[in-house]
Design a protein around this motif. Structure first.
Motif, PDB file in Angstrom:
ATOM      1  N   ARG A   4       0.837  -1.197   0.000  1.00 49.50           N
ATOM      2  CA  ARG A   4       0.000   0.000   0.000  1.00 49.50           C
ATOM      3  C   ARG A   4       0.875   1.252   0.000  1.00 49.50           C
ATOM      4  N   PRO A  56      -4.699  -3.948  -2.298  1.00 49.50           N
ATOM      5  CA  PRO A  56      -3.855  -5.110  -2.150  1.00 49.50           C
ATOM      6  C   PRO A  56      -4.472  -6.332  -2.832  1.00 49.50           C
ATOM      7  N   SER A  78      -6.372 -10.226   1.251  1.00 50.30           N
ATOM      8  CA  SER A  78      -6.457  -9.723   2.613  1.00 50.30           C
ATOM      9  C   SER A  78      -5.891 -10.719   3.604  1.00 50.30           C
ATOM     10  N   VAL A 101     -21.199  -7.145  11.066  1.00 54.05           N
ATOM     11  CA  VAL A 101     -20.874  -6.386   9.851  1.00 54.05           C
ATOM     12  C   VAL A 101     -21.791  -6.740   8.677  1.00 54.05           C
ATOM     13  N   PHE A 156     -22.726  -4.033   6.541  1.00 60.99           N
ATOM     14  CA  PHE A 156     -21.556  -3.319   6.029  1.00 60.99           C
ATOM     15  C   PHE A 156     -20.880  -4.084   4.885  1.00 60.99           C
ATOM     16  N   HIS A 192     -18.239  -2.247   2.380  1.00 60.62           N
ATOM     17  CA  HIS A 192     -16.835  -2.275   2.803  1.00 60.62           C
ATOM     18  C   HIS A 192     -15.904  -1.946   1.627  1.00 60.62           C
ATOM     19  N   PRO A 193     -15.091  -0.901   1.762  1.00 61.32           N
ATOM     20  CA  PRO A 193     -14.212  -0.506   0.646  1.00 61.32           C
ATOM     21  C   PRO A 193     -13.235  -1.606   0.242  1.00 61.32           C
ATOM     22  N   GLY A 194     -12.916  -2.478   1.197  1.00 58.07           N
ATOM     23  CA  GLY A 194     -11.981  -3.570   0.877  1.00 58.07           C
ATOM     24  C   GLY A 194     -12.665  -4.766   0.255  1.00 58.07           C
ATOM     25  N   LEU A 201     -14.402  -9.580   4.277  1.00 55.86           N
ATOM     26  CA  LEU A 201     -15.168  -9.616   5.531  1.00 55.86           C
ATOM     27  C   LEU A 201     -15.758 -11.011   5.722  1.00 55.86           C
ATOM     28  N   SER A 203      -6.036  -9.530  10.967  1.00 56.69           N
ATOM     29  CA  SER A 203      -6.271  -9.105   9.579  1.00 56.69           C
ATOM     30  C   SER A 203      -6.620  -7.629   9.533  1.00 56.69           C
ATOM     31  N   PHE A 204      -7.447  -7.211  10.491  1.00 56.79           N
ATOM     32  CA  PHE A 204      -7.877  -5.813  10.526  1.00 56.79           C
ATOM     33  C   PHE A 204      -6.667  -4.899  10.691  1.00 56.79           C
ATOM     34  N   VAL A 261      -4.132  -4.716   7.640  1.00 54.90           N
ATOM     35  CA  VAL A 261      -4.504  -3.859   6.519  1.00 54.90           C
ATOM     36  C   VAL A 261      -4.106  -2.412   6.788  1.00 54.90           C
ATOM     37  N   HIS A 272      -5.894  -0.155   8.746  1.00 58.25           N
ATOM     38  CA  HIS A 272      -7.092   0.666   8.585  1.00 58.25           C
ATOM     39  C   HIS A 272      -6.895   2.072   9.145  1.00 58.25           C
ATOM     40  N   SER A 273      -7.559   3.004   8.521  1.00 59.82           N
ATOM     41  CA  SER A 273      -7.423   4.405   8.927  1.00 59.82           C
ATOM     42  C   SER A 273      -8.186   4.675  10.223  1.00 59.82           C
ATOM     43  N   MET A 310     -15.572   3.923  12.448  1.00 58.37           N
ATOM     44  CA  MET A 310     -16.755   3.242  11.907  1.00 58.37           C
ATOM     45  C   MET A 310     -17.116   1.983  12.689  1.00 58.37           C
ATOM     46  N   LEU A 311     -16.095   1.396  13.310  1.00 63.72           N
ATOM     47  CA  LEU A 311     -16.332   0.161  14.058  1.00 63.72           C
ATOM     48  C   LEU A 311     -17.503   0.313  15.022  1.00 63.72           C
TER      49      LEU A 311
HETATM   50  C1  HEM Z   1     -16.103  -3.661  10.973  1.00 63.29           C
HETATM   51  C2  HEM Z   1     -14.883  -3.836  10.532  1.00 63.29           C
HETATM   52  C3  HEM Z   1     -14.289  -3.045   9.411  1.00 63.29           C
HETATM   53  C4  HEM Z   1     -14.486  -1.754   9.047  1.00 63.29           C
HETATM   54  C5  HEM Z   1     -15.411  -0.709   9.689  1.00 63.29           C
HETATM   55  C6  HEM Z   1     -13.647  -1.516   7.881  1.00 63.29           C
HETATM   56  C7  HEM Z   1     -13.561  -0.327   7.211  1.00 63.29           C
HETATM   57  C8  HEM Z   1     -12.767  -0.091   6.139  1.00 63.29           C
HETATM   58  C9  HEM Z   1     -12.572   1.198   5.510  1.00 63.29           C
HETATM   59  C10 HEM Z   1     -13.268   2.501   5.911  1.00 63.29           C
HETATM   60  C11 HEM Z   1     -11.698   1.029   4.502  1.00 63.29           C
HETATM   61  C12 HEM Z   1     -11.172   2.118   3.546  1.00 63.29           C
HETATM   62  C13 HEM Z   1      -9.720   2.395   3.866  1.00 63.29           C
HETATM   63  C14 HEM Z   1      -9.517   2.966   5.243  1.00 63.29           C
HETATM   64  O1  HEM Z   1     -10.165   3.981   5.578  1.00 63.29           O
HETATM   65  O2  HEM Z   1      -8.712   2.387   6.007  1.00 63.29           O
HETATM   66  C15 HEM Z   1     -11.331  -0.369   4.474  1.00 63.29           C
HETATM   67  C16 HEM Z   1     -10.476  -0.927   3.556  1.00 63.29           C
HETATM   68  C17 HEM Z   1     -10.109  -2.240   3.587  1.00 63.29           C
HETATM   69  N1  HEM Z   1     -10.420  -3.169   4.534  1.00 63.29           N
HETATM   70 FE1  HEM Z   1     -11.706  -2.913   6.043  1.00 63.29          FE
HETATM   71  N2  HEM Z   1     -12.966  -2.656   7.578  1.00 63.29           N
HETATM   72  C18 HEM Z   1     -13.329  -3.605   8.492  1.00 63.29           C
HETATM   73  C19 HEM Z   1     -12.865  -4.889   8.585  1.00 63.29           C
HETATM   74  C20 HEM Z   1     -11.961  -5.436   7.738  1.00 63.29           C
HETATM   75  C21 HEM Z   1     -11.442  -6.760   7.870  1.00 63.29           C
HETATM   76  C22 HEM Z   1     -11.788  -7.755   8.977  1.00 63.29           C
HETATM   77  C23 HEM Z   1     -10.612  -6.943   6.842  1.00 63.29           C
HETATM   78  C24 HEM Z   1      -9.878  -8.226   6.622  1.00 63.29           C
HETATM   79  C25 HEM Z   1      -8.784  -8.369   6.069  1.00 63.29           C
HETATM   80  C26 HEM Z   1     -10.582  -5.739   6.050  1.00 63.29           C
HETATM   81  C27 HEM Z   1      -9.859  -5.524   4.895  1.00 63.29           C
HETATM   82  C28 HEM Z   1      -9.813  -4.357   4.195  1.00 63.29           C
HETATM   83  C29 HEM Z   1      -9.082  -4.178   2.971  1.00 63.29           C
HETATM   84  C30 HEM Z   1      -8.298  -5.245   2.244  1.00 63.29           C
HETATM   85  C31 HEM Z   1      -9.267  -2.855   2.584  1.00 63.29           C
HETATM   86  C32 HEM Z   1      -8.753  -2.203   1.342  1.00 63.29           C
HETATM   87  C33 HEM Z   1      -7.569  -1.361   1.648  1.00 63.29           C
HETATM   88  C34 HEM Z   1      -7.162  -0.554   0.418  1.00 63.29           C
HETATM   89  O3  HEM Z   1      -7.625  -0.827  -0.683  1.00 63.29           O
HETATM   90  O4  HEM Z   1      -6.357   0.356   0.602  1.00 63.29           O
HETATM   91  N3  HEM Z   1     -11.415  -4.835   6.634  1.00 63.29           N
HETATM   92  N4  HEM Z   1     -11.977  -1.019   5.480  1.00 63.29           N
END
Ligand code: HEM
Length: 327
Positions: A114, A127, A130, A238, A241, A245-247, A252, A263-264, A267, A269-270, A276-277
């Motif tokens: 990333r 990526p 995940s 979730v 969601f 979910h953007p990913g 998920l 995993s969370f 990645v 996450h921001s 948002m959680l």
């Molecule tokens: C309730 C739980 C989760 C929430 C609220 C959430 C939220 C988000 C958000 C807002 C983004 C956009 C990028 C950022 O702001 O960081 C994102 C991207 C992503 N998330 Fe989650 N996520 C959750 C759980 C997970 C889990 C469990 C995984 C497992 C691996 C995951 C994998 C990803 C991936 C691969 C991306 C893409 C990153 C990218 O393209 O840059 N997320 N998620």
């Protein structure tokens, strides 16, 4: 494998290593040449090749024209004479190694992608998978499983991409494709929420604020109709969601029913994502099952390896400086 030589660090060149170096070189590009240091790629045997101008230069030297190694090396013809010059060289050298380790330790390979991908190809930031990497691969990225390799898909989508394109390596396109939208996983017939749901955990405090669920209960919510997961000992529903979910929904669903903390975090996450959680929070994992030692393990895995690595590099650096002085 890391091969140290008197005048160069040689690393097997895989895409992730390139990415580490590319990212670090981008940060240090201005400093390296000034201090008589260069990065180049070439064969692991013999002198490092390439122009060594501080930026990552790629020289095709392998039998099939492939790149086989990468080196941080001196570009001076004669060693720096003055004390000040030597000091500067030393500090930039150490700075580079420090940053390299920073990149390696503060990120895992996926985060690294990333970080490095925008440098290589601004539009490709997603990526390839995940799935968390094995610990060793997080710190020493060679060899990485194929889905984590940087690939030339972005070189194709950016035909004008210039020098950075040489940092990318072709992979079979089948590997690049995003997995098809997962078939909705069937949920087993579930009993109404929980035997323990609604009960308040004893002890109060933030960690015990919501209803308590056992991991077995969470494990049953692992489908597109009902998807729960655990992050840092908290249970999140979730389901609504999934599509937002953007990913992607698949990641998920892959984690649904499980403890997705690693995993969370992997990645990266921001802060927004962390905020948002709250919207999806439904309760806590039962205190008996809430394994906090994983936090400790991750502390050690986060710090011990880089510290050990830094010590080894420090020793090698001493050796390198002593040899430089004696020659
Ligand atoms: C309730 C739980 C989760 C929430 C609220 C959430 C939220 C988000 C958000 C807002 C983004 C956009 C990028 C950022 O702001 O960081 C994102 C991207 C992503 N998330 Fe989650 N996520 C959750 C759980 C997970 C889990 C469990 C995984 C497992 C691996 C995951 C994998 C990803 C991936 C691969 C991306 C893409 C990153 C990218 O393209 O840059 N997320 N998620």
């Amino acid at each position: 494998m890391l091969v140290a030589r008197s005048s160069a660090w040689m690393l097997p060149l895989d895409e992730c290593t390139r990415a580490v170096f590319a990212a670090t070189a981008a940060v240090c590009a201005a400093e390296l040449p000034a201090a008589g240091l260069g990065l180049s790629t070439g064969h692991c045997v013999g002198q490092p090749q390439g122009s060594g101008n501080g930026a990552l230069s790629t020289t095709k030297t392998g039998a099939g024209g492939e790149d086989t190694g990468i080196a941080l090396h001196n570009t001076w013809r004669t060693p720096p004479a003055g004390k000040v010059q030597r000091k500067r060289h030393k500090s930039v050298y150490l700075g580079f190694i420090w940053r390299l380790f920073g990149v390696l330790s503060s990120t895992n390979a996926r985060q690294l992608q990333r970080a490095a991908l925008p440098l290589l190809c601004p539009r490709r930031t997603r990526p390839h998978s995940s799935r968390p990497l094995p610990l060793a691969a997080r710190y020493w990225p060679a060899p990485l499983p194929a889905p984590f390799l940087l690939v030339d898909s972005c070189a194709r989508s950016h035909p004008t991409a210039s020098s950075s394109r040489s940092l990318l390596v072709s992979q079979p396109t089948a590997r690049l494709r995003r997995p098809r939208r997962a078939d909705p996983v069937r949920c087993a017939k579930l009993p109404a929420a929980s035997m323990e749901a609604g009960k308040r955990a004893e002890g109060g405090g933030e960690a015990a604020a919501g209803p308590v669920f056992t991991l077995q209960e969470v494990a049953r919510r692992n489908c597109s109709r009902e998807a729960w997961l655990v992050i840092h000992g908290r249970v999140y529903d979730v389901t609504r969601f999934l599509e937002e979910h953007p990913g992607g929904e698949e990641v998920l669903l892959e984690q649904a029913g499980k403890d997705a903390t690693e995993s969370f975090e992997d990645v990266g996450h921001s802060t927004d994502a962390r905020e948002m959680l709250k919207q999806y929070y439904i309760g806590e994992v039962h205190p008996d099952q809430n394994v906090t030692s994983s936090g400790q393990a991750s502390f050690w895995s986060t710090w011990l390896i880089p510290i050990f690595g830094a010590l080894v590099l420090g020793l090698m650096y001493r050796y390198y400086m002593l040899e430089g002085r004696s020659s």
